[in-house]
Write an enzyme that holds these catalytic residues in place. Structure first.
Site, PDB file in Angstrom:
ATOM      1  N   ASP A  83       0.875  -1.174   0.000  1.00  0.00           N
ATOM      2  CA  ASP A  83       0.000   0.000   0.000  1.00  0.00           C
ATOM      3  C   ASP A  83       0.913   1.226   0.000  1.00  0.00           C
ATOM      4  O   ASP A  83       2.139   1.116  -0.197  1.00  0.00           O
ATOM      5  CB  ASP A  83      -0.997  -0.043   1.169  1.00  0.00           C
ATOM      6  CG  ASP A  83      -0.345   0.226   2.527  1.00  0.00           C
ATOM      7  OD1 ASP A  83       0.909   0.305   2.604  1.00  0.00           O
ATOM      8  OD2 ASP A  83      -1.087   0.351   3.525  1.00  0.00           O
ATOM      9  N   CYS A 139       3.326  -3.017   3.976  1.00  0.00           N
ATOM     10  CA  CYS A 139       2.460  -1.875   4.299  1.00  0.00           C
ATOM     11  C   CYS A 139       3.181  -1.108   5.400  1.00  0.00           C
ATOM     12  O   CYS A 139       4.386  -1.319   5.610  1.00  0.00           O
ATOM     13  CB  CYS A 139       1.037  -2.303   4.670  1.00  0.00           C
ATOM     14  SG  CYS A 139       0.856  -3.317   6.145  1.00  0.00           S
ATOM     15  N   THR A 173       3.101  -1.170   8.701  1.00  0.00           N
ATOM     16  CA  THR A 173       3.614  -2.062   9.743  1.00  0.00           C
ATOM     17  C   THR A 173       3.871  -3.477   9.252  1.00  0.00           C
ATOM     18  O   THR A 173       4.524  -4.264   9.957  1.00  0.00           O
ATOM     19  CB  THR A 173       2.580  -2.181  10.879  1.00  0.00           C
ATOM     20  OG1 THR A 173       1.353  -2.666  10.303  1.00  0.00           O
ATOM     21  CG2 THR A 173       2.346  -0.849  11.571  1.00  0.00           C
ATOM     22  N   HIS A 212      11.390 -23.474   9.105  1.00  0.00           N
ATOM     23  CA  HIS A 212      10.407 -24.200   9.915  1.00  0.00           C
ATOM     24  C   HIS A 212       8.971 -24.044   9.419  1.00  0.00           C
ATOM     25  O   HIS A 212       8.172 -24.967   9.575  1.00  0.00           O
ATOM     26  CB  HIS A 212      10.464 -23.723  11.379  1.00  0.00           C
ATOM     27  CG  HIS A 212      11.692 -24.206  12.100  1.00  0.00           C
ATOM     28  ND1 HIS A 212      11.812 -24.138  13.465  1.00  0.00           N
ATOM     29  CD2 HIS A 212      12.850 -24.746  11.647  1.00  0.00           C
ATOM     30  CE1 HIS A 212      12.994 -24.629  13.836  1.00  0.00           C
ATOM     31  NE2 HIS A 212      13.644 -24.997  12.745  1.00  0.00           N
ATOM     32  N   HIS A 256       8.723 -30.541  10.650  1.00  0.00           N
ATOM     33  CA  HIS A 256       8.081 -29.259  10.342  1.00  0.00           C
ATOM     34  C   HIS A 256       7.003 -29.415   9.269  1.00  0.00           C
ATOM     35  O   HIS A 256       6.026 -28.673   9.256  1.00  0.00           O
ATOM     36  CB  HIS A 256       9.137 -28.219   9.942  1.00  0.00           C
ATOM     37  CG  HIS A 256      10.175 -28.035  11.001  1.00  0.00           C
ATOM     38  ND1 HIS A 256       9.883 -27.441  12.213  1.00  0.00           N
ATOM     39  CD2 HIS A 256      11.467 -28.423  11.068  1.00  0.00           C
ATOM     40  CE1 HIS A 256      10.963 -27.457  12.971  1.00  0.00           C
ATOM     41  NE2 HIS A 256      11.946 -28.036  12.302  1.00  0.00           N
TER      42      HIS A 256
HETATM   43  C1  RB5 Z   1      -1.842   2.854   6.433  1.00  0.00           C
HETATM   44  O1  RB5 Z   1      -1.785   4.099   7.049  1.00  0.00           O
HETATM   45  C2  RB5 Z   1      -1.488   1.756   7.427  1.00  0.00           C
HETATM   46  O2  RB5 Z   1      -2.563   1.546   8.272  1.00  0.00           O
HETATM   47  C3  RB5 Z   1      -1.106   0.496   6.691  1.00  0.00           C
HETATM   48  O3  RB5 Z   1      -0.028   0.753   5.867  1.00  0.00           O
HETATM   49  C4  RB5 Z   1      -0.699  -0.681   7.544  1.00  0.00           C
HETATM   50  O4  RB5 Z   1       0.282  -0.333   8.465  1.00  0.00           O
HETATM   51  C5  RB5 Z   1      -1.802  -1.448   8.134  1.00  0.00           C
HETATM   52  O5  RB5 Z   1      -1.629  -2.490   8.793  1.00  0.00           O
END
Ligand code: RB5
Length: 152
Positions: free
Chosen positions: A7, A64, A66, A97, A132
């Site tokens: 994203d 993304c 996080t 694993h 595994h």
């Molecule tokens: C977008 O702002 C953010 O929420 C997305 O990139 C991600 O971190 C969501 O899990």
């Protein structure tokens, strides 16, 4: 062929990873997003997960902000084992694993140098099988228990 998608929160890191992988000779298929405008991560998590599930690409990389949103989404797709990694040890273990077929990264969590080292570690590490494999089969059993129409 490696599927890649992000994203807006992972866009800048995705550009760096594509450049790095192409320089190393990998074929990369980019499922978007193609600019830093605000978008919804499930669309890209799903596109990459389906490309891996359908065998169009052998492995996938999702980014993304996080790494959480794309990994949660990808892990809803039967047969997908997406591993969110912020260090090389976890990346290696996710292959050895867990036979992870998608690597998820947080573009706002890891810097470029660490991210590229994680990507290299992950792509260069093989699943070791043995006990595994039995555990992976048990993950498949969980999918079968809760998903309709899941094929072997
Ligand atoms: C977008 O702002 C953010 O929420 C997305 O990139 C991600 O971190 C969501 O899990």
């Amino acid at each position: 062929m490696i599927a890649i998608g992000s994203d807006h929160g992972g866009f800048d890191l995705k550009v760096e990873i594509i450049k790095h992988l192409e320089e190393k000779g990998y074929e990369v298929k980019d499922f978007g997003t193609y600019d830093p405008k605000d978008v919804d991560y499930p669309e890209f998590g799903l596109a990459v997960a389906e490309a891996v599930k359908d065998g169009i690409c052998e492995k996938g990389i999702l980014i993304c902000g996080t790494g959480l949103g794309v990994s949660i989404t990808a892990n809803k797709v039967p047969g997908i084992r997406a591993a969110l990694c912020s260090d090389c040890y976890t990346a290696r273990m996710s292959r050895e694993h867990n036979d992870a077929n998608i690597l998820a990264l947080g573009g706002r969590v890891v810097g470029k140098g660490l991210a590229l080292a994680i990507v290299d570690t992950w792509l260069e590490t093989e699943f070791i099988g043995g006990k595994h494999k039995r555990r992976i089969d048990k993950i498949r059993d969980v999918e079968k228990k809760y998903a309709r129409g899941v094929e072997d």
